[in-house]
Write an enzyme that holds these catalytic residues in place. Structure first.
Site, PDB file in Angstrom:
ATOM      1  CG  HIS A 110      -1.970   1.049   1.253  1.00 29.94           C
ATOM      2  ND1 HIS A 110      -2.188   1.913   0.208  1.00 29.94           N
ATOM      3  CD2 HIS A 110      -2.853   1.412   2.226  1.00 29.94           C
ATOM      4  CE1 HIS A 110      -3.162   2.748   0.529  1.00 29.94           C
ATOM      5  NE2 HIS A 110      -3.570   2.479   1.748  1.00 29.94           N
ATOM      6  CG  ASP A 119       3.283   4.989  -5.415  1.00 30.04           C
ATOM      7  OD1 ASP A 119       3.089   5.701  -4.416  1.00 30.04           O
ATOM      8  OD2 ASP A 119       2.445   4.173  -5.830  1.00 30.04           O
ATOM      9  CG  HIS A 148      -2.337   2.730  -9.675  1.00 30.83           C
ATOM     10  ND1 HIS A 148      -3.571   2.399  -9.172  1.00 30.83           N
ATOM     11  CD2 HIS A 148      -1.719   3.460  -8.707  1.00 30.83           C
ATOM     12  CE1 HIS A 148      -3.697   2.902  -7.959  1.00 30.83           C
ATOM     13  NE2 HIS A 148      -2.582   3.549  -7.643  1.00 30.83           N
TER      14      HIS A 148
END
Length: 430
Positions: free
Chosen positions: A266, A365, A307
């Site tokens: 996560h 990210d 993703h």
């Protein structure tokens, strides 16, 4: 609710089970399976990937379109024209503030940035090398012991005050985690600075001199907070809602969200990006690792690409891409070996037919990890910063749930263990 019905025929049960089909303002229709319990049936959905556990008006994601909306506003517009604290107000209140409302909200948040001096004693109890997320879990949960005056979750004013305290104090606590690990003195907040500037002041400042915050870096930090502010019913947000459904206080609930975010699947993705870059080690090895990433029999995966939710481009990464170049230029970090590897990987992912066909574009990210590395933030602090930004979404979802009729969360299970059996004394067991 629509007029549509779903019908289910199950062997051994007479007749057809009818279930209402609910329609939201956006997204797929939802089958209300609540009537199944009366028939002795449950649904089976590991990971809750096909289950709507709540009704919400806060955030909407369309993964196929690469769309992220906060209260209806596209994330790209908020990142370009708004700022983090205004987005916090939007998430909590449902509408953007007027100029006067925003001014009052910002002043309120900045007046809550201090933490009780006794919090320093909590940090003294942690080892110098304690993981920052371990410290965050502990100190955020401990805030409940300081604020007995506003823990009535059924009082809207108490919920509002708790929300202000959490959003205001998270950067202070995050910076304290960093300072503790470095053995440096804690920096008090400077309420003359903006939210992101203040965080950078507390992270990198020292009592001996005035903090000098690069406006490019401050803007990037604010956008990182904004882009992480909420992301619908993810694992940590669902955890906050589940904890809140028991009637737990907001500090305990946010602490539970931090614990869920700590998991590498996560919140640890941007940290994994830097670890991957370190594993590659040198630009000369990039082709080798790209080849491994394309080999389905090789366990190696390029982190920060693609993703789980977005089947197209992550809309947050488009914003981050431009900010990344600005920060690298401002920090003079273009020649950092790891960042050079990252930029070359980005070019490959945007041009290589394999990545384009599979839509394995760089995600938020990937870019946030690069930016924070360039700023000088260590990798074990990445998830703490994620948690700081996500606090706004967590508290908004918690408040939304508590403000409406709700039930305590109680998922069912498909039991596959032993049937009933009798206890055998130890001396008679084979």
């Amino acid at each position: 609710m629509s007029d549509k019905k779903a019908q289910l025929k199950v062997d051994g049960i007479d007749g057809t089970i009818e279930m209402p089909v609910l329609s939201g303002t956006l997204g797929p229709d939802v089958v209300d399976v609540g009537s199944l319990t009366g028939k002795g049936l449950f649904t089976y959905d590991p990971g809750f990937v096909s289950t709507a556990a709540c009704e919400s008006k806060i955030t909407y994601i369309d993964g196929a379109k690469g769309q992220l909306l906060h209260r209806g506003y596209p994330i790209e517009q908020l990142a370009e024209q708004s700022d983090y604290l205004e987005t916090c107000y939007l998430l909590m209140n449902g509408e953007l503030p007027s100029a006067e409302e925003k001014k009052g909200y910002v002043e309120t948040i900045m007046n809550h940035t201090m933490v009780h001096e006794s919090i320093v004693n909590f940090f003294k109890g942690f080892r110098y090398d304690a993981h920052p997320m371990a410290m965050m879990c502990g100190v955020v949960g401990a805030l409940a012991s300081f604020y007995h005056d506003s823990l009535d979750i059924n009082d809207p004013e108490h919920r509002r005050i708790s929300a202000h305290r959490l959003i205001a104090k998270m950067p202070t606590l995050a910076a304290m985690c960093y300072k503790h690990s470095k053995g440096q003195p804690f920096m008090y907040p400077d309420n003359n600075l903006g939210y992101a500037e203040n965080f950078l002041h507390m992270m990198f400042g020292n009592p001996c001199e005035t903090s000098k915050i690069d406006p490019v870096v401050a803007k990037a930090m604010d956008i990182i907070f904004l882009l992480h502010a909420d992301h619908e019913q993810n694992a940590s947000t669902s955890t906050v809602r589940l904890a809140g459904s028991s009637g737990a206080n907001p500090f305990a609930c946010i602490s539970s969200g931090i614990a869920a975010l700590w998991g590498p699947a996560h919140g640890g993705a941007n940290e994994a990006v830097l670890n991957m870059l370190q594993e590659i080690g040198d630009e000369s090895r990039i082709d080798e690792f790209v080849k491994r990433a394309k080999d389905k029999n090789d366990p190696f995966r390029l982190m920060g690409f693609g993703h789980r939710v977005y089947k197209n481009f992550d809309p947050r990464s488009r914003v981050m891409q431009g900010i990344c170049d600005e920060v690298l230029g401002a920090m003079g970090a273009e020649n950092d070996p790891l960042l050079r590897i990252a930029k070359k990987l980005e070019k490959i992912a945007l041009e290589d037919e394999y990545f384009v066909e599979k839509k394995l574009y760089p995600n938020v990210d990937f870019y946030s990890g690069i930016i924070m590395k360039a700023i000088g933030i260590p990798t074990d602090m990445f998830t703490v910063i994620f948690a700081t930004g996500r606090t706004a979404g967590w508290i908004a979802h918690w408040n939304e749930m508590i403000s409406n009729p709700y039930k305590i969360g109680r998922p069912r299970q498909l039991y596959t263990g032993y049937t009933q059996r009798d206890y055998v004394p130890a001396d008679k067991r084979k």
